[in-house]
Motif scaffolding. Structure first.
Motif, PDB file in Angstrom:
ATOM      1  N   PHE A 192       8.742   2.592  -7.062  1.00  0.00           N
ATOM      2  CA  PHE A 192       7.777   2.186  -6.046  1.00  0.00           C
ATOM      3  C   PHE A 192       6.885   1.035  -6.535  1.00  0.00           C
ATOM      4  CE2 PHE A 192       8.691   6.669  -4.903  1.00  0.00           C
ATOM      5  CZ  PHE A 192       9.268   6.425  -3.660  1.00  0.00           C
ATOM      6  N   VAL A 193       6.581   1.004  -7.832  1.00  0.00           N
ATOM      7  CA  VAL A 193       5.803  -0.114  -8.373  1.00  0.00           C
ATOM      8  C   VAL A 193       6.602  -1.414  -8.264  1.00  0.00           C
ATOM      9  CG1 VAL A 193       4.806  -1.084 -10.479  1.00  0.00           C
ATOM     10  CG2 VAL A 193       4.401   1.310  -9.902  1.00  0.00           C
ATOM     11  N   GLY A 229       2.008   7.848   2.212  1.00  0.00           N
ATOM     12  CA  GLY A 229       3.010   6.834   1.910  1.00  0.00           C
ATOM     13  C   GLY A 229       4.026   6.677   3.036  1.00  0.00           C
ATOM     14  N   VAL A 230       4.470   7.792   3.620  1.00  0.00           N
ATOM     15  CA  VAL A 230       5.428   7.743   4.728  1.00  0.00           C
ATOM     16  C   VAL A 230       4.797   7.103   5.956  1.00  0.00           C
ATOM     17  CG1 VAL A 230       6.685   9.197   6.380  1.00  0.00           C
ATOM     18  CG2 VAL A 230       6.856   9.652   3.928  1.00  0.00           C
ATOM     19  N   PHE A 243       1.294   6.521  -7.057  1.00  0.00           N
ATOM     20  CA  PHE A 243       0.118   6.985  -7.798  1.00  0.00           C
ATOM     21  C   PHE A 243      -0.699   8.087  -7.126  1.00  0.00           C
ATOM     22  CE2 PHE A 243       0.667   2.481  -9.225  1.00  0.00           C
ATOM     23  CZ  PHE A 243       1.069   2.789 -10.522  1.00  0.00           C
ATOM     24  N   VAL A 244      -0.442   8.408  -5.858  1.00  0.00           N
ATOM     25  CA  VAL A 244      -1.167   9.508  -5.211  1.00  0.00           C
ATOM     26  C   VAL A 244      -0.279  10.743  -5.239  1.00  0.00           C
ATOM     27  CG1 VAL A 244      -2.297  10.325  -3.109  1.00  0.00           C
ATOM     28  CG2 VAL A 244      -2.407   7.894  -3.722  1.00  0.00           C
ATOM     29  N   PRO A 245      -0.682  11.784  -5.946  1.00  0.00           N
ATOM     30  CA  PRO A 245       0.226  12.918  -6.171  1.00  0.00           C
ATOM     31  C   PRO A 245       0.310  13.869  -4.973  1.00  0.00           C
ATOM     32  CG  PRO A 245      -1.887  13.328  -7.233  1.00  0.00           C
ATOM     33  CD  PRO A 245      -1.965  11.934  -6.659  1.00  0.00           C
ATOM     34  N   GLY A 246       1.382  14.672  -4.980  1.00  0.00           N
ATOM     35  CA  GLY A 246       1.509  15.790  -4.053  1.00  0.00           C
ATOM     36  C   GLY A 246       1.825  15.399  -2.621  1.00  0.00           C
ATOM     37  N   ALA A 266       0.822  -1.210   0.000  1.00  0.00           N
ATOM     38  CA  ALA A 266       0.000   0.000   0.000  1.00  0.00           C
ATOM     39  C   ALA A 266       0.858   1.263   0.000  1.00  0.00           C
ATOM     40  CB  ALA A 266      -0.932  -0.008   1.215  1.00  0.00           C
ATOM     41  N   ALA A 267       1.962   1.241   0.773  1.00  0.00           N
ATOM     42  CA  ALA A 267       2.854   2.407   0.824  1.00  0.00           C
ATOM     43  C   ALA A 267       3.461   2.687  -0.545  1.00  0.00           C
ATOM     44  CB  ALA A 267       3.949   2.179   1.861  1.00  0.00           C
TER      45      ALA A 267
END
Length: 402
Positions: free
Chosen positions: A378-379, A315-316, A305-308, A298-299
């Motif tokens: 990350f992928v 993610g952190v 894919f989740v911007p900004g 998930a991270a």
């Protein structure tokens, strides 16, 4: 569904005082080390004129040295039947290098200090983990490793935070901050001297011979090698946290705020590791490890894919949680699967394999980042984590019987 009462039908002993002491040893040494390491790359480039390539080479050599040394220190602790001496030697070497950083006149001195410091880390790592396993009753082994990991990680986020505050307070006086970092290092050594004791019957067995021999490795059970193999694949997914910093930098955050990424990640890691360790003594450890694998997937997908800033923050957070759900449990599974007289060897080999995997992961992540783009890094991490999760599912029942 997790049965929270599965392992809690009898009284649970308290975590031994020696485990608490080793936890605070890790905390104080990490505060000292991270105060220096949070500033060292900038110091080397801006003050001593080093190139970024030389910084990378120095760090790579340092970490490789630590990984290799861990194997032999673990085997030596099995051969001696004593752990504390090597733990004291390793932390003592790290403490003695700290005064070199504020007085080093050249890059060569810093290379020597980092080299000795990492040898010290390698010497202490496997014997310390084996000592925790030796002195912890099986009913609280997960909690013991979780506590040590949690306190260690408290130091990992306090160190950079203290360094940032001191740099502000001293108007960017690197030397002053480095001198202050010497103090917690020697506090850690004092804690080992006065508050850490060997168990009453150290697990001595002279059939574990020095130096490390193939026959000793063959005596480690297949379950141990399964745990080590899964950890290696999983480590390919959790490359260096430096890539979290690069992700933050790509969002044009002020340079001074970028270390907050590691502070935040380590804070989440520290507050989750001990509760997860306690839970691991009451429920199925492999299930908790699978949750940790899912958190890393998930991270990675969030960072890809989740911007900004929202994507970075989430993610952190997930990255810190996955560390809390996995690192202590891997150590607990190694202890569970290893004969008591070969625990030092077992942790040494485990740390070596994980260290090599982390080096490979970081090289791969850097290549993907440069050649294809940050999202691909990350992928790929999510893909490796998924493979590790599938292997865990396939061998879950076998690992539960360890």
């Amino acid at each position: 569904m997790i049965d929270v009462n599965a392992k809690s039908r009898r009284p649970v002993p308290a975590i031994p005082g020696g485990v608490w002491a080793l936890g605070f040893v890790s905390l104080f040494m990490d505060i000292s080390s991270e105060m220096i390491h949070a500033l060292l790359p900038v110091y080397m480039v801006t003050v001593l004129g080093a190139s970024t390539l030389s910084v990378g080479i120095i760090e790579g050599i340092a970490e490789a040295t630590a990984a290799i040394t861990k194997v032999f220190s673990g085997a030596i602790s099995d051969w001696l039947g004593k752990r504390k001496l090597l733990v004291l030697l390793g932390y003592g070497m790290a403490a003695l290098t700290k005064p070199i950083f504020p007085v080093a006149p050249s890059i060569g001195w810093l290379v020597a200090a980092r080299f000795i410091d990492r040898i010290g880390k390698g010497i202490r790592g496997a014997p310390r983990d084996a000592l925790i396993a030796d002195i912890s009753p099986p009913e609280v082994r997960g909690a013991s490793f979780g506590l040590r990991q949690s306190l260690d990680t408290v130091g990992a986020f306090l160190g950079p935070a203290i360094a940032l505050l001191l740099m502000w307070w001293t108007s960017d006086q690197f030397g002053t901050v480095f001198w202050i970092a010497v103090i917690p290092a020697f506090v850690a050594v004092g804690l080992i001297l006065f508050f850490v004791q060997e168990p009453s019957k150290a697990p001595s067995d002279k059939s574990a011979r020095f130096p490390l021999r193939k026959s000793d490795l063959l005596r480690l059970p297949s379950t141990y090698w399964l745990v080590t193999g899964v950890a290696a694949i999983f480590t390919l997914a959790r490359f260096s946290e430096a890539f979290l910093l690069l992700d933050a930098q790509s969002l044009d955050l002020p340079v001074m705020l970028i270390p907050l990424v590691l502070i935040g990640m380590n804070f989440i890691y520290s507050i989750s590791a001990y509760p997860v360790g306690v839970l691991a003594d009451r429920v199925d450890r492999v299930t908790l490890l699978l949750i940790g694998v899912g958190l890393l997937v998930a991270a990675d997908l969030t960072l890809a894919f989740v911007p900004g800033l929202p994507g970075l923050a989430l993610g952190v957070l997930l990255w810190g949680l996955h560390m809390g759900f996995t690192q202590g449990i891997f150590a607990t599974l190694v202890a569970d699967a290893s004969p008591s007289n070969l625990r030092g060897t077992a942790f040494g080999v485990f740390n070596l394999v994980s260290g090599v995997a982390l080096l490979c992961a970081s090289i791969l992540a850097g290549g993907l980042w440069e050649w294809i783009g940050p999202d691909s890094t990350f992928v790929a991490g999510a893909a490796f984590a998924s493979v590790a999760g599938l292997i865990l599912l396939a061998f879950k029942e076998r690992l539960k019987r360890a």
